[in-house]
Design an enzyme around this catalytic site. Structure first.
Site, PDB file in Angstrom:
ATOM      1  N   GLU A 259       0.835  -1.197   0.000  1.00 24.01           N
ATOM      2  CA  GLU A 259       0.000   0.000   0.000  1.00 24.01           C
ATOM      3  C   GLU A 259       0.871   1.250   0.000  1.00 24.01           C
ATOM      4  O   GLU A 259       0.485   2.283  -0.554  1.00 24.01           O
ATOM      5  CB  GLU A 259      -0.933  -0.006   1.217  1.00 24.01           C
ATOM      6  CG  GLU A 259      -2.119   0.938   1.097  1.00 24.01           C
ATOM      7  CD  GLU A 259      -3.164   0.706   2.166  1.00 24.01           C
ATOM      8  OE1 GLU A 259      -4.029  -0.174   1.978  1.00 24.01           O
ATOM      9  OE2 GLU A 259      -3.118   1.395   3.205  1.00 24.01           O
TER      10      GLU A 259
ATOM     11  N   LYS B 182     -13.119   1.982  -3.067  1.00 19.72           N
ATOM     12  CA  LYS B 182     -14.253   2.429  -2.253  1.00 19.72           C
ATOM     13  C   LYS B 182     -15.279   3.164  -3.112  1.00 19.72           C
ATOM     14  O   LYS B 182     -16.492   2.949  -2.993  1.00 19.72           O
ATOM     15  CB  LYS B 182     -13.770   3.359  -1.135  1.00 19.72           C
ATOM     16  CG  LYS B 182     -12.947   2.679  -0.048  1.00 19.72           C
ATOM     17  CD  LYS B 182     -12.503   3.724   0.973  1.00 19.72           C
ATOM     18  CE  LYS B 182     -11.606   3.138   2.042  1.00 19.72           C
ATOM     19  NZ  LYS B 182     -11.140   4.177   2.992  1.00 19.72           N
TER      20      LYS B 182
ATOM     21  N   HIS C 183       6.115 -26.907   3.433  1.00 26.00           N
ATOM     22  CA  HIS C 183       5.300 -27.981   2.864  1.00 26.00           C
ATOM     23  C   HIS C 183       4.276 -27.424   1.873  1.00 26.00           C
ATOM     24  O   HIS C 183       3.286 -28.098   1.554  1.00 26.00           O
ATOM     25  CB  HIS C 183       4.611 -28.754   3.988  1.00 26.00           C
ATOM     26  CG  HIS C 183       5.589 -29.388   4.930  1.00 26.00           C
ATOM     27  ND1 HIS C 183       6.090 -30.656   4.743  1.00 26.00           N
ATOM     28  CD2 HIS C 183       6.197 -28.901   6.047  1.00 26.00           C
ATOM     29  CE1 HIS C 183       6.946 -30.939   5.716  1.00 26.00           C
ATOM     30  NE2 HIS C 183       7.030 -29.887   6.516  1.00 26.00           N
TER      31      HIS C 183
END
EC number: 5.3.1.9
Length: 541
Positions: A346, A506, A377
């Site tokens: 960000e 937004k 793994h």
């Protein structure tokens, strides 16, 4: 600065600096020459593709790029977030020296200390049972409702400091998906639950939607009058908080010079303070403040944030590595990679320079990771043998909190160190073949199988070692990475402190809601969006 980047590229190529394995073979003292410490925190960067010449050039790059000057501007309250005309002063929140920090000529430290004291008083009240729920019962569960910086920091730090929990149980709700809050509400009783609503503006749609669900949960069970006893807020929108029904004495503010992803040090850290207590929260701030002082004062070759940032820039813009893996060997740091993902991506995921021109070269890398040994793994296969080189950053404490499980911690340490060694050393064809033939495989088959067991090595990694994951150590580690992101942002010549990409999302979501609700036509949107809305609408029940 571009000339220095070009010089770094040619130097790296000419010196075969990417042959880390050969560098170790040629220099038995490589570890001591390419590692640095700050108290018990050791940074080993000897397994990266640097040498003395490259370090000298990186130091020149920092000088020419103005890192030191920009650093002092940040600490002194200059509005370096110029697109929003804001200072960047998360460091003031942990300024334990109380040295005045001026914003527009006003010392912010009295306000910072005032909020911190109010947080401490409230946290003590909840923890001691003095502040009770509406029916007179003590609070046993705290649910923080926030998103982004109002969630990732508190979640990460509260989980990381689990051995220090002696307060109410902690839960966190962020996703607007109703399943998130529904699953958590099943675990708690309205009578003994406190909700903390963390939203600076008290308008964030995800947070306020979940907050309303929480309010209904309390009001339905205990009545409207109970709301004031079961909610607190971290916000600056006092009118909206009051309209929601939260008492002003339970509202804790912060300032526009605190970015969301840097806000764990502010009142956003209230759920952490309630979990571990004001004293431990203070030690958390102390650790970050210690790193701030180290960043400002330590010489280049001892300065951990400076070295980490410069090596990160070197990996991204000189060697062209597109991603970095964050690999803490501590299950309690399981959310640390996600926290750094937001902090880094960000901040430095920008394509425009401070001059308004396109970034030359690259800006921030993709940041991701999981705790060890789980990741071994899963995705380590690609890090070891994939076609992309992915710099790895390991973290390991010398000591855990479970003395009766010391053997398990030693296994954890062995795995961490083995991975960093394996990434550097690799395994040649000859070594792979010899291993196969020693187990009885014939030459012809060994020649066929051995290539699949070859590891090229020369995969760069940095390893951090520290004593124990205490509040102080966690604060110090977070601040280290904050300053690393800052250094890289200065070198990328971008503003690391705005987030217009987040704002765009937004805006678009707000515009699409009436379409999704069926109140407006999708005709103004592209055909893909129209098709998806239609498909979802058809499936709705």
């Amino acid at each position: 600065m571009n000339a220095l980047v070009d010089q770094l590229k040619s130097t790296a190529a000419a010196s075969k600096a990417t042959d880390i394995r050969a560098a170790f073979a040629a220099d038995p003292k490589r570890f001591s020459r390419f590692s640095a410490s700050f108290d018990d925190l050791l940074m080993d960067y000897s397994k990266t593709a640097v040498n003395d010449e490259i370090l000298t050039l990186l130091e020149k790059l920092a000088t020419e790029g103005g890192v030191a000057a920009k650093r002092e501007e940040m600490f002194s309250g200059v509005a370096i977030n110029f697109t929003e005309d804001r200072a960047v002063l998360h460091t003031a929140l942990r300024n334990r020296s109380n040295t005045p920090v001026l914003v527009d000529g006003k010392d912010v430290m009295p306000d910072v200390n005032g909020v911190l004291a109010a947080m401490g008083k409230f946290a003590d009240g909840i923890r001691s049972g003095t502040l009770k729920g509406a029916t007179g019962k003590a609070i046993t569960d705290v649910i923080n409702i926030g998103i982004g910086g109002s969630d990732l920091g508190p979640v990460m730090a509260t989980l990381a400091l689990a051995p220090f929990h002696d307060g109410p149980r902690s839960y966190f709700v962020s996703n607007i998906d109703g399943a998130h809050i529904a699953d958590i509400l099943k675990l708690v009783s309205p009578e003994t639950t406190l909700f903390i609503i963390a939203s600076k503006t008290f308008t964030t749609i995800e947070t306020m939607t979940n907050a309303q669900t929480a309010r209904n949960f309390i009001a339905k069970a205990l009545g409207e009058a109970a709301v004031q006893h079961h909610f607190a807020a971290v916000s600056t929108a006092l009118d909206k908080v009051a309209a929601f029904g939260i008492d002003s004495a339970r509202v804790f503010g912060f300032w526009d010079w605190v970015g969301g992803r840097y806000s764990i040090w502010s009142a956003i850290g209230l759920p952490l303070m309630i979990a571990v207590g004001p004293e431990n929260f203070g030690k958390f701030l102390d650790g970050a403040h210690a790193m701030d002082n180290h960043f400002r004062k330590a010489p280049f070759k001892e300065n951990l944030p400076m070295l980490l940032g410069l090596i990160g820039f070197y990996h991204r813009n000189v060697l062209g590595y597109t991603t970095r893996a964050i690999l803490p060997y501590d299950q309690r740091l399981s959310r640390f990679p996600a926290y750094l993902q937001q902090l880094d991506m960000e901040s430095n995921g920008k394509g425009v320079t401070i001059d308004g021109t396109p970034v030359e070269g690259n800006s921030g890398p993709v940041v991701w990771g999981e705790p060890g040994t789980n990741g071994q793994h899963a995705f380590y296969q690609l890090i070891h043998q994939g076609t992309s080189i992915i710099p790895a950053e390991f973290m390991i404490a010398a000591n855990g909190f479970e003395p009766d499980l010391r053997h398990q911690h030693e296994l954890l340490i062995a795995n961490c160190l083995a991975q960093s060694e394996a990434l550097m050393k690799g395994r040649t064809f000859e070594e792979a073949k010899a291993q196969l033939t020693s187990k009885g495989m014939d030459d012809k088959k060994a020649d066929f199988i051995a290539p699949h067991r070859v590891f090229t090595g020369n995969r760069p990694s940095i390893t951090f070692v520290y004593d124990k994951l205490t509040p102080f150590a966690l604060g110090r580690l977070i601040a280290l990475y904050e300053h690393r992101v800052f250094v890289e942002g200065v070198l990328f010549r971008i503003n690391s402190f705005d987030q217009w990409g987040v704002e765009l999302g937004k805006e678009l979501a707000t515009g699409l809601l009436p379409v999704v609700e069926g109140k407006e036509s999708a005709a103004g949107h592209d055909s893909s969006t129209q098709g998806l809305v239609a498909a979802l609408s058809k499936l709705e029940k």
